[in-house]
Scaffold this motif. Structure first.
Motif, PDB file in Angstrom:
ATOM      1  N   UNK A 441       0.840  -1.199   0.000  1.00 40.90           N
ATOM      2  CA  UNK A 441       0.000   0.000   0.000  1.00 40.90           C
ATOM      3  C   UNK A 441       0.877   1.252   0.000  1.00 40.90           C
ATOM      4  N   UNK A 442       1.954   1.230   0.774  1.00 41.70           N
ATOM      5  CA  UNK A 442       2.907   2.349   0.735  1.00 41.70           C
ATOM      6  C   UNK A 442       3.450   2.533  -0.680  1.00 41.70           C
ATOM      7  N   UNK A 443       3.777   1.426  -1.338  1.00 38.92           N
ATOM      8  CA  UNK A 443       4.387   1.494  -2.667  1.00 38.92           C
ATOM      9  C   UNK A 443       3.432   2.072  -3.690  1.00 38.92           C
ATOM     10  N   UNK A 444       2.161   1.664  -3.657  1.00 40.23           N
ATOM     11  CA  UNK A 444       1.254   2.195  -4.674  1.00 40.23           C
ATOM     12  C   UNK A 444       0.928   3.663  -4.414  1.00 40.23           C
ATOM     13  N   UNK A 445       0.896   4.058  -3.135  1.00 37.69           N
ATOM     14  CA  UNK A 445       0.723   5.490  -2.847  1.00 37.69           C
ATOM     15  C   UNK A 445       1.938   6.287  -3.317  1.00 37.69           C
TER      16      UNK A 445
END
Length: 554
Positions: A441-445
């Protein structure tokens, strides 16, 4: 002599080398075992991605890149650990190639009419420390016209030289032996194959109708790798990637068989880094195949949930688009040779692209109007066709129906609704909060901080199990064979070396058969966009070196 130079293999590297040699006024005999319809080889089928450093396209997208940063990324990715032996020349080629990619590569191609799609893509993001594997910044430049657009200028030059007598192109000529005399390669001999009307990429017959023998001052081997030879892939499969797959699909036509590697080895050439190879984890079976076991690679954005065969999420950084070989290793160590994506309609319509010229008709046909259709709702037409007709796709309105359909695609029913629902709900809770410990989720944000991703490649974060984002989609992912990272060891002129490290007089190599330079310019991993670029650079370098050598002998 029958000609100045013989080039074995009419793929991109062979065409570039032939063009360079003929431009220098030397005569070339260009031999290929396939019909004329396959001129251009694997490159014609490619997405046309090229690795460039600090390009105008990057700067317009506010991407700050540099040769220093690219070298840091390359070294962290390649992880050269055979520096005094098998990696000695590969590392030197890497340094030369990066200077080319940061320097004259783009302008050299532009002078030949090559143009690039304005949005730079971010491939192989890594997900480790700053000095580890992956591209720190987006560097994947898509050729306007994809693979055919990159092949065209070199094919045009070669065909012009065919008309003026500088190039003699002979398809259906299968080289079986490199002829040597007193340690020097002096020519080739082989089999004339029956003429064939097979279309590009189709497996062609091997009926022998005659023999040939040609002499030349130099022979250049540019015959590609082993991607369609599953036996050879499994024979060289490294333990670090787990057991070799029992089932694979092929990302390359059947003629990519590795024949010339063993033929060159018999003539004294040294093959290095046999255990280094590049295969994709996101392969789907082509619903309309052209060659045997024809597979297509999904080019995914970062949002899909990635599960192993038993339905467990892969750990960081095994996310879509981050570390190809890292995820390949994780998959193979499960004891199964497939995995799953679970996603939504909103994700597939923005994040799914398919690799290959034929799967991107808008870019291949250079149609701005068709490209603009990508911003409309719904999946792109080629993706929708796989969703409707591909045997690896399951579409359902409920998770229960989805998991039932997934189990129906496998011999063992390994998946349970409860386990998959638990993991997806946990991920959806992470989406609902500003703070999270879920690295995907951090990566896609983070990805959406890059304008190119936000506009065209990464869906707005949303709950997978919310019906308004559906229907739900599952995709069974197969191992897709593709590239050989090792090969014939060559010096910086493209001359093939023997076991003693000495150049074999008269023998050169370019492209994949040479590990894209030096027997392994990539080391263990690729930063992507570097395979076509390696063919361009090695073909150009070897072609110019051969022409200079022959000119000096006058």
């Amino acid at each position: 002599m029958d000609t100045d130079v013989i080039v074995v293999g009419a793929g991109l590297a062979g065409l570039v080398a032939t063009a360079e040699i003929a431009d220098a006024g030397k005569k070339v005999l260009l031999l290929d075992q396939e019909p004329e319809a396959s001129l251009g080889g694997q490159a014609w089928w490619s997405f046309g991605g090229l690795f460039l450093i600090d390009s105008p396209e990057q700067r317009r997208m506010r991407i700050k890149d540099s040769l220093e940063l690219a070298w840091q990324d390359w070294m962290g990715t390649a992880d050269f650990d055979r520096k005094e032996d098998e990696d000695y020349w590969g590392k030197k080629w890497a340094k030369a190639y990066l200077k080319f990619a940061a320097g004259e590569k783009r302008e050299w191609l532009r002078r030949k009419g090559v143009r690039f799609f304005p949005v730079v893509s971010w491939a192989e993001r890594g997900g480790y420390l700053a000095e580890g594997h992956g591209n720190t910044v987006p560097r994947f430049h898509i050729t306007w016209g994809t693979g055919p657009g990159l092949v065209e200028p070199f094919e045009r030059i070669v065909r012009e030289h065919m008309k003026n007598g500088q190039v003699d192109y002979r398809p259906r000529h299968q080289v079986d032996r490199l002829m040597t005399k007193n340690g020097t390669v002096v020519g080739v001999s082989g089999s004339k194959l029956a003429s064939s009307n097979n279309d590009r990429g189709e497996e062609s017959p091997r009926e022998v109708t005659g023999e040939f023998e040609y002499l030349a001052a130099a022979v250049l081997v540019s015959s590609g790798g082993i991607g369609a030879n599953f036996d050879l892939i499994r024979e060289n499969w490294p333990n670090r990637l787990g057991d070799p797959p029992k089932r694979m699909i092929s990302g390359v036509p059947a003629h990519v068989d590795g024949r010339m590697l063993s033929i060159a080895e018999k003539a004294g050439g040294r093959i290095v880094n046999r255990d280094r190879m590049w295969h994709y984890t996101e392969g789907i079976k082509n619903w309309s195949p052209i060659w045997p076991k024809h597979g297509i690679r999904i080019l995914p954005g970062p949002s899909s949930i990635w599960l192993d065969a038993r339905g467990q999420r892969f750990v960081s950084p095994n996310f879509p688009g981050f570390d190809t070989l890292g995820t390949l290793s994780a998959i193979q160590k499960t004891g199964y040779d497939y995995s799953w994506f679970i996603l939504t309609e909103k994700i597939i319509e923005k994040e799914f692209a398919l690799s290959g010229s034929e799967q991107n008709p808008d870019l291949t046909e250079k149609s701005i109007k068709k490209v603009l259709n990508r911003v409309k709702s719904g999946a792109p037409a080629p993706v929708q066709a796989f969703k409707d007709k591909g045997e690896d796709f399951v579409v359902a309105d409920t998770l229960e129906e989805l998991v039932s359909g997934m189990n129906a695609l496998t011999d063992e029913h390994l998946l349970t609704v409860e386990a998959i629902e638990r993991q997806i709900r946990a991920r959806d809770r992470a989406i609902a909060h500003k703070f999270t410990k879920d690295l995907q989720v951090m990566a896609l944000r983070s990805a959406r901080q890059y304008l190119g991703d936000k506009v065209s490649r990464v869906a707005k974060p949303h709950s997978i199990l919310d019906p308004k984002n559906g229907p739900l989609i599952a995709v069974r992912l197969n191992i897709l064979s593709r590239k050989t990272l090792g090969g014939l060891q060559t010096n910086l002129s493209g001359a093939v070396l023997n076991e003693a490290g000495q150049a074999i007089p008269g023998l050169y190599a370019a492209g994949e058969v040479s590990g894209f330079g030096g027997g392994g310019v990539h080391g263990y991993r690729s930063l992507e966009g570097t395979f076509l670029g390696g063919c361009l650079f090695t073909g150009r370098t070897a072609g110019r070196a051969i022409a200079a050598e022959l000119e000096g002998e006058k």
